[in-house]
Design a protein around this motif. Structure first.
Motif, mmCIF file in Angstrom:
data_model
loop_
_atom_site.group_PDB
_atom_site.id
_atom_site.type_symbol
_atom_site.label_atom_id
_atom_site.label_comp_id
_atom_site.label_asym_id
_atom_site.label_seq_id
_atom_site.Cartn_x
_atom_site.Cartn_y
_atom_site.Cartn_z
ATOM 1 N N VAL A 169 0.858 -1.183 0.000
ATOM 2 C CA VAL A 169 0.000 0.000 0.000
ATOM 3 C C VAL A 169 0.890 1.228 0.000
ATOM 4 O O VAL A 169 1.851 1.297 0.784
ATOM 5 C CB VAL A 169 -0.925 0.031 1.232
ATOM 6 N N VAL A 170 0.596 2.196 -0.860
ATOM 7 C CA VAL A 170 1.373 3.428 -0.885
ATOM 8 C C VAL A 170 0.432 4.628 -0.844
ATOM 9 O O VAL A 170 -0.582 4.673 -1.532
ATOM 10 C CB VAL A 170 2.299 3.499 -2.124
ATOM 11 N N PHE A 171 0.775 5.599 0.003
ATOM 12 C CA PHE A 171 0.026 6.835 0.137
ATOM 13 C C PHE A 171 0.801 7.952 -0.565
ATOM 14 O O PHE A 171 1.967 8.207 -0.228
ATOM 15 C CB PHE A 171 -0.146 7.209 1.616
ATOM 16 N N SER A 172 0.176 8.618 -1.542
ATOM 17 C CA SER A 172 0.806 9.744 -2.247
ATOM 18 C C SER A 172 2.249 9.440 -2.631
ATOM 19 O O SER A 172 3.170 10.184 -2.293
ATOM 20 C CB SER A 172 0.771 11.007 -1.373
ATOM 21 N N PRO A 173 2.498 8.349 -3.361
ATOM 22 C CA PRO A 173 3.890 7.945 -3.610
ATOM 23 C C PRO A 173 4.643 8.907 -4.517
ATOM 24 O O PRO A 173 4.116 9.406 -5.514
ATOM 25 C CB PRO A 173 3.719 6.583 -4.300
ATOM 26 N N TRP A 174 5.902 9.168 -4.150
ATOM 27 C CA TRP A 174 6.812 9.920 -5.009
ATOM 28 C C TRP A 174 7.651 8.894 -5.755
ATOM 29 O O TRP A 174 8.540 8.274 -5.184
ATOM 30 C CB TRP A 174 7.696 10.842 -4.178
ATOM 31 N N VAL A 175 7.365 8.715 -7.028
ATOM 32 C CA VAL A 175 8.002 7.637 -7.787
ATOM 33 C C VAL A 175 8.691 8.137 -9.048
ATOM 34 O O VAL A 175 9.151 7.332 -9.866
ATOM 35 C CB VAL A 175 6.966 6.550 -8.165
ATOM 36 N N ASP A 176 8.774 9.457 -9.216
ATOM 37 C CA ASP A 176 9.425 10.014 -10.408
ATOM 38 C C ASP A 176 10.350 11.148 -9.996
ATOM 39 O O ASP A 176 9.923 12.292 -9.815
ATOM 40 C CB ASP A 176 8.363 10.518 -11.391
ATOM 41 N N LEU A 177 11.636 10.840 -9.876
ATOM 42 C CA LEU A 177 12.624 11.846 -9.487
ATOM 43 C C LEU A 177 12.931 12.816 -10.618
ATOM 44 O O LEU A 177 13.595 13.835 -10.389
ATOM 45 C CB LEU A 177 13.915 11.168 -9.012
ATOM 46 N N VAL A 207 19.438 12.525 -5.212
ATOM 47 C CA VAL A 207 20.211 12.057 -6.372
ATOM 48 C C VAL A 207 20.964 13.258 -6.939
ATOM 49 O O VAL A 207 20.581 13.833 -7.958
ATOM 50 C CB VAL A 207 19.317 11.416 -7.448
ATOM 51 N N PRO A 208 22.050 13.679 -6.267
ATOM 52 C CA PRO A 208 22.781 14.864 -6.718
ATOM 53 C C PRO A 208 23.550 14.630 -7.999
ATOM 54 O O PRO A 208 23.888 15.581 -8.712
ATOM 55 C CB PRO A 208 23.727 15.160 -5.547
ATOM 56 N N ALA A 209 23.838 13.388 -8.287
ATOM 57 C CA ALA A 209 24.558 13.039 -9.517
ATOM 58 C C ALA A 209 24.022 11.698 -9.996
ATOM 59 O O ALA A 209 23.450 10.926 -9.225
ATOM 60 C CB ALA A 209 26.059 12.951 -9.259
ATOM 61 N N GLY A 210 24.201 11.442 -11.268
ATOM 62 C CA GLY A 210 23.730 10.172 -11.799
ATOM 63 C C GLY A 210 22.375 10.321 -12.470
ATOM 64 O O GLY A 210 21.809 11.418 -12.575
ATOM 65 N N ASP A 211 21.840 9.206 -12.907
ATOM 66 C CA ASP A 211 20.624 9.173 -13.704
ATOM 67 C C ASP A 211 19.394 9.085 -12.807
ATOM 68 O O ASP A 211 19.176 8.071 -12.146
ATOM 69 C CB ASP A 211 20.670 7.974 -14.657
ATOM 70 N N ARG A 212 18.587 10.126 -12.786
ATOM 71 C CA ARG A 212 17.368 10.096 -11.978
ATOM 72 C C ARG A 212 16.274 9.231 -12.603
ATOM 73 O O ARG A 212 15.232 9.015 -11.983
ATOM 74 C CB ARG A 212 16.859 11.526 -11.746
ATOM 75 N N LEU A 216 15.272 2.294 -9.687
ATOM 76 C CA LEU A 216 15.156 2.274 -8.226
ATOM 77 C C LEU A 216 15.079 3.681 -7.639
ATOM 78 O O LEU A 216 14.731 3.842 -6.473
ATOM 79 C CB LEU A 216 16.333 1.513 -7.616
ATOM 80 N N ALA A 217 15.381 4.698 -8.453
ATOM 81 C CA ALA A 217 15.182 6.082 -8.037
ATOM 82 C C ALA A 217 13.815 6.581 -8.478
ATOM 83 O O ALA A 217 13.135 7.311 -7.743
ATOM 84 C CB ALA A 217 16.271 6.974 -8.625
ATOM 85 N N SER A 218 13.406 6.186 -9.677
ATOM 86 C CA SER A 218 12.112 6.571 -10.243
ATOM 87 C C SER A 218 11.362 5.309 -10.659
ATOM 88 O O SER A 218 11.285 4.980 -11.852
ATOM 89 C CB SER A 218 12.308 7.501 -11.447
ATOM 90 N N PRO A 219 10.813 4.567 -9.702
ATOM 91 C CA PRO A 219 10.221 3.261 -10.026
ATOM 92 C C PRO A 219 9.019 3.327 -10.953
ATOM 93 O O PRO A 219 8.624 2.300 -11.502
ATOM 94 C CB PRO A 219 9.857 2.675 -8.657
ATOM 95 N N VAL A 220 8.440 4.518 -11.163
ATOM 96 C CA VAL A 220 7.355 4.604 -12.139
ATOM 97 C C VAL A 220 7.862 4.307 -13.545
ATOM 98 O O VAL A 220 7.081 3.963 -14.443
ATOM 99 C CB VAL A 220 6.681 5.996 -12.090
ATOM 100 N N LEU A 221 9.173 4.412 -13.740
ATOM 101 C CA LEU A 221 9.770 4.144 -15.045
ATOM 102 C C LEU A 221 10.267 2.708 -15.164
ATOM 103 O O LEU A 221 10.818 2.332 -16.206
ATOM 104 C CB LEU A 221 10.930 5.116 -15.295
ATOM 105 N N ALA A 222 10.072 1.912 -14.129
ATOM 106 C CA ALA A 222 10.591 0.547 -14.098
ATOM 107 C C ALA A 222 9.599 -0.446 -14.702
ATOM 108 O O ALA A 222 8.408 -0.147 -14.876
ATOM 109 C CB ALA A 222 10.904 0.140 -12.660
ATOM 110 N N ASP A 223 10.097 -1.633 -14.972
ATOM 111 C CA ASP A 223 9.242 -2.778 -15.277
ATOM 112 C C ASP A 223 8.659 -3.253 -13.947
ATOM 113 O O ASP A 223 9.392 -3.693 -13.060
ATOM 114 C CB ASP A 223 10.073 -3.881 -15.930
ATOM 115 N N LEU A 224 7.362 -3.159 -13.777
ATOM 116 C CA LEU A 224 6.714 -3.462 -12.497
ATOM 117 C C LEU A 224 6.128 -4.872 -12.451
ATOM 118 O O LEU A 224 5.435 -5.221 -11.479
ATOM 119 C CB LEU A 224 5.612 -2.436 -12.208
ATOM 120 N N SER A 225 6.407 -5.678 -13.450
ATOM 121 C CA SER A 225 5.833 -7.019 -13.481
ATOM 122 C C SER A 225 6.316 -7.832 -12.282
ATOM 123 O O SER A 225 7.448 -7.696 -11.828
ATOM 124 C CB SER A 225 6.213 -7.726 -14.778
#
Length: 302
Positions: A169-177, A207-212, A216-225
């Motif tokens: 269960v997630v409340f107001s999830p932040w999933v896109d950095l 995430v001060p450096a690297g790919d946002r 695992l930083a932006s799980p909305v962009l992940a394969d969620l299967s």
């Protein structure tokens, strides 16, 4: 549900003072703790512990079921918050579900940037399984950044070959950095708490450096299967609305059993206002029923 309650809460949230100069992380943490901390509900016993190598807080409601465990990951933009600031919310959810819970004090940015929080979430999840918790009796929940971290933790567990829990269960999830959701701009006037600049400041620290866009930083962009049944609750009056909508859509497209609830006129993590806002109590009741409905109790052997 009370429109008057929603309006009163919006007024209170908009009246919160905003500093003309940026606060340090330490100042932000102190202010958040002062504003958000609520005591554990009556009948919920708390105990300090360690899980996955990190301090944690155990919460046990009176009469909690012998089986079933809730792992909770708190919100705060990966920069603020702790099990102490969320003891009321987690205790209330645990009490409604009749489940023992553990809230993890994962490492925060900027002292510990990405992927430290994910590493800690995975370590906590792994230790629960190693200590004999049946994944069919384990559920996960989190709010805001903790909601994103809950999904990231389960993605990391999947990649590590670990079994998934019974539900999340997630409340107001932040999933896109990357802050690419349209509501980051279209809902800015409606949101009484955050602006796009506020959210971006947290992203810059985590995430001060690297790919946002890292999954695992932006799980909305992940394969969620392969993720377990998912309940997403979000308020219509928040800049993170599209994070929640897109997470639910991508999960559903990946054949994850997904339920999305959008609360009209409600702010970010409105569940924090249980006992004050009727919609918060109703949402927590639904979340508790969702969690317990998916817990499978194995038959006794012998």
């Amino acid at each position: 549900m009370s429109r008057q309650q929603r309006r009163a809460l919006d007024t209170v949230l908009r009246s919160a003072p905003r500093s003309d100069t940026p606060l340090t992380p330490a100042e932000q943490r102190a202010a958040f703790a002062a504003a958000m901390t609520r005591p554990a509900p009556d009948g919920v016993t708390t105990r300090d512990t360690v899980l996955g190598g990190r301090p944690a807080l155990e919460l046990e409601p009176a009469g909690a079921a012998a089986r079933g465990h809730l792992l909770y990951l708190h919100g705060g933009g990966y920069v603020i918050g702790s099990p102490a600031t969320h003891v009321g919310l987690v205790g209330d959810l645990a009490a409604r579900a009749g489940l023992r819970a553990t809230s993890v004090d994962y490492r925060l940015a900027p002292e510990h940037p990405f992927p430290a929080a994910v590493d800690d979430g995975l370590a906590a999840y792994r230790e629960l399984l190693a200590n004999g918790t049946d994944p069919r009796e384990l559920v996960v929940a989190g709010d805001s950044a903790g909601g994103g971290l809950s999904i990231a933790t389960l993605l990391a567990a999947r990649e590590a070959g670990l079994p998934q829990p019974a539900a999340v269960v997630v409340f107001s999830p932040w999933v896109d950095l990357t802050l690419s959701g349209a509501s980051m701009r279209t809902k800015e006037d409606a949101d009484p708490i955050f602006t796009e600049a506020d959210v971006r400041a947290y992203a810059d620290l985590y995430v001060p450096a690297g790919d946002r866009r890292h999954p695992l930083a932006s799980p909305v962009l992940a394969d969620l299967s392969g993720l377990p049944p998912l309940l997403v609750q979000v308020g219509a009056n928040e800049v993170l609305l599209d994070d929640a909508i897109r997470l639910a859509a991508r999960a559903g497209t990946a054949d994850v059993d997904t339920t999305l609830e959008i609360g009209p006129g409600l702010p970010h993590v409105y569940q924090h206002h249980y006992g004050i806002l009727d919609e918060a109590d109703a949402a927590l009741d639904r979340a508790a029923r969702f969690l317990t409905a998916h817990i499978s109790v194995p038959a006794e052997v012998g």
